[in-house]
Design a protein around this motif. Structure first.
Motif, PDB file in Angstrom:
ATOM      1  N   GLY A 196       0.817  -1.204   0.000  1.00 22.09           N
ATOM      2  CA  GLY A 196       0.000   0.000   0.000  1.00 22.09           C
ATOM      3  C   GLY A 196       0.851   1.253   0.000  1.00 22.09           C
ATOM      4  N   PRO A 197       0.204   2.421  -0.082  1.00 20.99           N
ATOM      5  CA  PRO A 197       0.927   3.693  -0.121  1.00 20.99           C
ATOM      6  C   PRO A 197       1.229   4.235   1.273  1.00 20.99           C
ATOM      7  CG  PRO A 197      -1.390   4.096  -0.482  1.00 20.99           C
ATOM      8  CD  PRO A 197      -1.236   2.610  -0.354  1.00 20.99           C
ATOM      9  N   HIS A 198       2.244   5.055   1.335  1.00 23.30           N
ATOM     10  CA  HIS A 198       2.607   5.730   2.574  1.00 23.30           C
ATOM     11  C   HIS A 198       1.441   6.571   3.090  1.00 23.30           C
ATOM     12  CE1 HIS A 198       5.012   7.856   5.523  1.00 23.30           C
ATOM     13  NE2 HIS A 198       4.596   9.001   5.020  1.00 23.30           N
ATOM     14  N   GLY A 199       1.196   6.478   4.381  1.00 25.08           N
ATOM     15  CA  GLY A 199       0.137   7.256   5.006  1.00 25.08           C
ATOM     16  C   GLY A 199      -1.172   6.514   5.157  1.00 25.08           C
ATOM     17  N   LEU A 200      -1.304   5.356   4.484  1.00 30.12           N
ATOM     18  CA  LEU A 200      -2.576   4.640   4.550  1.00 30.12           C
ATOM     19  C   LEU A 200      -2.834   4.070   5.940  1.00 30.12           C
ATOM     20  CD1 LEU A 200      -5.116   3.537   3.269  1.00 30.12           C
ATOM     21  CD2 LEU A 200      -3.797   1.595   2.410  1.00 30.12           C
ATOM     22  N   ARG A 201      -1.798   3.496   6.553  1.00 31.73           N
ATOM     23  CA  ARG A 201      -2.006   2.909   7.880  1.00 31.73           C
ATOM     24  C   ARG A 201      -2.442   3.973   8.880  1.00 31.73           C
ATOM     25  NH1 ARG A 201       2.307  -1.015  11.117  1.00 31.73           N
ATOM     26  NH2 ARG A 201       0.762  -1.931  12.551  1.00 31.73           N
TER      27      ARG A 201
ATOM     28  N   ARG B  29       7.243   8.533  -1.482  1.00 30.64           N
ATOM     29  CA  ARG B  29       7.901   9.406  -2.451  1.00 30.64           C
ATOM     30  C   ARG B  29       9.395   9.092  -2.557  1.00 30.64           C
ATOM     31  NH1 ARG B  29       6.386  14.573  -4.423  1.00 30.64           N
ATOM     32  NH2 ARG B  29       8.137  15.662  -5.384  1.00 30.64           N
ATOM     33  N   GLY B  30      10.045   8.873  -1.429  1.00 24.82           N
ATOM     34  CA  GLY B  30      11.467   8.580  -1.447  1.00 24.82           C
ATOM     35  C   GLY B  30      11.790   7.103  -1.473  1.00 24.82           C
ATOM     36  N   ASN B  31      10.769   6.290  -1.692  1.00 26.02           N
ATOM     37  CA  ASN B  31      10.957   4.834  -1.666  1.00 26.02           C
ATOM     38  C   ASN B  31      10.053   4.194  -2.718  1.00 26.02           C
ATOM     39  OD1 ASN B  31      12.067   2.430  -0.745  1.00 26.02           O
ATOM     40  ND2 ASN B  31      10.510   2.154   0.838  1.00 26.02           N
TER      41      ASN B  31
ATOM     42  N   ALA C 201       7.862  -9.921  -8.314  1.00 25.93           N
ATOM     43  CA  ALA C 201       8.660  -8.956  -9.074  1.00 25.93           C
ATOM     44  C   ALA C 201       8.952  -9.427 -10.492  1.00 25.93           C
ATOM     45  CB  ALA C 201       9.966  -8.680  -8.333  1.00 25.93           C
ATOM     46  N   ARG C 202       9.084 -10.728 -10.691  1.00 25.37           N
ATOM     47  CA  ARG C 202       9.401 -11.177 -12.045  1.00 25.37           C
ATOM     48  C   ARG C 202       8.202 -11.102 -12.986  1.00 25.37           C
ATOM     49  NH1 ARG C 202      10.213 -16.399  -9.415  1.00 25.37           N
ATOM     50  NH2 ARG C 202       8.330 -17.659  -9.581  1.00 25.37           N
ATOM     51  N   GLU C 203       6.995 -10.908 -12.434  1.00 27.27           N
ATOM     52  CA  GLU C 203       5.801 -10.862 -13.295  1.00 27.27           C
ATOM     53  C   GLU C 203       5.115  -9.516 -13.342  1.00 27.27           C
ATOM     54  OE1 GLU C 203       3.195 -14.259 -13.107  1.00 27.27           O
ATOM     55  OE2 GLU C 203       4.790 -15.506 -12.257  1.00 27.27           O
ATOM     56  N   VAL C 204       5.464  -8.625 -12.417  1.00 29.15           N
ATOM     57  CA  VAL C 204       4.837  -7.300 -12.439  1.00 29.15           C
ATOM     58  C   VAL C 204       5.886  -6.202 -12.320  1.00 29.15           C
ATOM     59  CG1 VAL C 204       2.717  -8.186 -11.380  1.00 29.15           C
ATOM     60  CG2 VAL C 204       4.436  -7.068  -9.942  1.00 29.15           C
ATOM     61  N   ASP C 205       5.633  -5.118 -13.035  1.00 25.38           N
ATOM     62  CA  ASP C 205       6.330  -3.860 -12.812  1.00 25.38           C
ATOM     63  C   ASP C 205       5.378  -2.949 -12.056  1.00 25.38           C
ATOM     64  OD1 ASP C 205       8.708  -4.554 -14.041  1.00 25.38           O
ATOM     65  OD2 ASP C 205       8.096  -3.767 -16.007  1.00 25.38           O
ATOM     66  N   VAL C 206       5.934  -2.062 -11.246  1.00 26.39           N
ATOM     67  CA  VAL C 206       5.118  -1.186 -10.407  1.00 26.39           C
ATOM     68  C   VAL C 206       5.575   0.258 -10.591  1.00 26.39           C
ATOM     69  CG1 VAL C 206       4.380  -0.645  -8.049  1.00 26.39           C
ATOM     70  CG2 VAL C 206       4.854  -3.024  -8.697  1.00 26.39           C
ATOM     71  N   GLU C 207       4.610   1.153 -10.696  1.00 31.41           N
ATOM     72  CA  GLU C 207       4.908   2.579 -10.622  1.00 31.41           C
ATOM     73  C   GLU C 207       4.024   3.194  -9.551  1.00 31.41           C
ATOM     74  OE1 GLU C 207       6.360   6.484 -11.266  1.00 31.41           O
ATOM     75  OE2 GLU C 207       7.151   4.454 -11.410  1.00 31.41           O
ATOM     76  N   TYR C 208       4.666   3.909  -8.637  1.00 33.41           N
ATOM     77  CA  TYR C 208       3.951   4.609  -7.571  1.00 33.41           C
ATOM     78  C   TYR C 208       3.814   6.076  -7.974  1.00 33.41           C
ATOM     79  CZ  TYR C 208       3.076   6.823  -3.045  1.00 33.41           C
ATOM     80  OH  TYR C 208       2.547   7.581  -2.026  1.00 33.41           O
TER      81      TYR C 208
ATOM     82  N   ASP D  44       1.260  17.074  -7.707  1.00 30.41           N
ATOM     83  CA  ASP D  44       2.650  17.423  -8.003  1.00 30.41           C
ATOM     84  C   ASP D  44       2.841  17.114  -9.487  1.00 30.41           C
ATOM     85  OD1 ASP D  44       5.408  17.334  -8.513  1.00 30.41           O
ATOM     86  OD2 ASP D  44       5.890  16.746  -6.470  1.00 30.41           O
ATOM     87  N   LYS D  45       2.728  18.139 -10.311  1.00 32.94           N
ATOM     88  CA  LYS D  45       2.663  17.907 -11.750  1.00 32.94           C
ATOM     89  C   LYS D  45       3.965  17.374 -12.326  1.00 32.94           C
ATOM     90  CE  LYS D  45      -1.283  20.820 -12.851  1.00 32.94           C
ATOM     91  NZ  LYS D  45      -1.847  20.652 -11.511  1.00 32.94           N
ATOM     92  N   ALA D  46       5.094  17.770 -11.781  1.00 35.16           N
ATOM     93  CA  ALA D  46       6.365  17.259 -12.289  1.00 35.16           C
ATOM     94  C   ALA D  46       6.488  15.768 -12.006  1.00 35.16           C
ATOM     95  CB  ALA D  46       7.526  18.019 -11.663  1.00 35.16           C
ATOM     96  N   SER D  47       6.165  15.352 -10.791  1.00 37.06           N
ATOM     97  CA  SER D  47       6.224  13.942 -10.438  1.00 37.06           C
ATOM     98  C   SER D  47       5.180  13.140 -11.214  1.00 37.06           C
ATOM     99  CB  SER D  47       6.005  13.761  -8.933  1.00 37.06           C
ATOM    100  OG  SER D  47       6.019  12.392  -8.584  1.00 37.06           O
ATOM    101  N   PHE D  48       3.979  13.717 -11.350  1.00 37.36           N
ATOM    102  CA  PHE D  48       2.908  13.055 -12.096  1.00 37.36           C
ATOM    103  C   PHE D  48       3.341  12.817 -13.540  1.00 37.36           C
ATOM    104  CE2 PHE D  48      -1.015  12.589 -14.399  1.00 37.36           C
ATOM    105  CZ  PHE D  48      -1.907  12.025 -13.505  1.00 37.36           C
ATOM    106  N   ALA D  49       3.934  13.835 -14.158  1.00 38.87           N
ATOM    107  CA  ALA D  49       4.365  13.707 -15.547  1.00 38.87           C
ATOM    108  C   ALA D  49       5.471  12.668 -15.686  1.00 38.87           C
ATOM    109  CB  ALA D  49       4.839  15.065 -16.063  1.00 38.87           C
ATOM    110  N   ALA D  50       6.369  12.599 -14.698  1.00 38.81           N
ATOM    111  CA  ALA D  50       7.438  11.595 -14.743  1.00 38.81           C
ATOM    112  C   ALA D  50       6.852  10.188 -14.681  1.00 38.81           C
ATOM    113  CB  ALA D  50       8.423  11.824 -13.606  1.00 38.81           C
ATOM    114  N   SER D  51       5.860   9.986 -13.816  1.00 43.65           N
ATOM    115  CA  SER D  51       5.200   8.682 -13.737  1.00 43.65           C
ATOM    116  C   SER D  51       4.493   8.357 -15.039  1.00 43.65           C
ATOM    117  CB  SER D  51       4.199   8.660 -12.572  1.00 43.65           C
ATOM    118  OG  SER D  51       4.853   8.683 -11.318  1.00 43.65           O
ATOM    119  N   ALA D  52       3.855   9.358 -15.643  1.00 45.97           N
ATOM    120  CA  ALA D  52       3.154   9.142 -16.908  1.00 45.97           C
ATOM    121  C   ALA D  52       4.121   8.709 -18.006  1.00 45.97           C
ATOM    122  CB  ALA D  52       2.406  10.404 -17.315  1.00 45.97           C
TER     123      ALA D  52
END
Length: 235
Positions: free
Chosen positions: A97-102, A121-123, A133-140, A214-222
């Motif tokens: 899950g994402p940071h902050g969810l717990r 963000r830093g992880n 890991a061998r079957e999925v790639d992940v982008e946060y 965060d548009k810069a980070s969003f664009a990098a993920s895109a």
């Protein structure tokens, strides 16, 4: 675990992927629909992405696939309500899950579910278990308002996502409910901003101006996800 859901729609997408779709009202007014995606890894382990209520028929479907849930994925800050039920039913499963969810769940008084792999963000480049890991790639997508975790199932070239973008109306989710998935003014307004009609700019603008915090980070993920090799998207 509750009684069977008469509105549940189970669909086999590929030999490794199935979806479980149900009606769901956002804000108790907008017909978003709900959907879980099950990935069966070559090891036989199952990954449950965006779990829906663990009804008897959902459990039966999981059992039909071998019943070995290895991973429970809360793909963002919103799709987490069923974490407790799944972790109780499958205590050896690892939670992603994402940071902050717990912390959010604690504030809401939800059952505490430890997150074994927490994207932050830093992880963003977590070392996942090899069978996954061998079957999925992940982008946060830390630049997204809901902190989206998006998967690429490489063997089937399938992109699996939750709230990165939408495809309303939720016809499949409401197909057994006896309700019109398009009916109601809140739903009709949402559809204007959450459909994938070619040439329609409503969703594009909604995502960029409302959800891309965060548009810069969003664009990098895109850019990263656009370079992945996929020909199918499961929302």
């Amino acid at each position: 675990m509750t009684s069977p859901n008469p509105h549940l729609v189970i669909r086999s997408i590929t030999p490794q992927i199935s979806t479980l779709s149900v009606p769901f009202l956002r804000f108790n007014r907008i017909k978003f629909g709900g959907r879980a995606t099950l990935l069966q890894l070559s090891s036989g382990s199952l990954a449950v992405f965006s779990p829906i209520p663990l009804t008897a028929d959902v459990r039966a479907h999981i059992n039909s696939l071998g019943g070995r849930v290895g991973y429970i994925i809360a793909p963002d800050m919103e799709h987490h309500m069923q974490l407790g039920a799944y972790k109780s039913a499958f205590p050896s499963a690892l939670v992603i899950g994402p940071h902050g969810l717990r912390e959010k769940r604690a504030r809401q008084g939800d059952q505490d579910v430890p997150i074994d792999f927490e994207y932050a963000r830093g992880n963003k480049e977590l070392k996942l278990p090899e069978e996954l890991a061998r079957e999925v790639d992940v982008e946060y997508w830390d630049g997204h308002a809901s902190k989206e975790i998006v998967l690429l199932h490489k063997p089937s070239r399938t992109l699996v996502q939750a709230d990165l973008f939408f495809n309303l109306p939720a016809r499949e989710q409401y197909s057994r409910s006896g309700e019109d998935a398009s009916k109601g003014w809140p739903t009709r307004i949402a559809q204007h901003f959450m459909n994938t009609t070619p040439g329609h700019k409503g969703q594009q603008r909604f995502i960029w101006y409302a959800l891309a915090k965060d548009k810069a980070s969003f664009a990098a993920s895109a850019r990263k996800v656009a370079a992945w090799d996929f020909d199918r998207i499961i929302p």
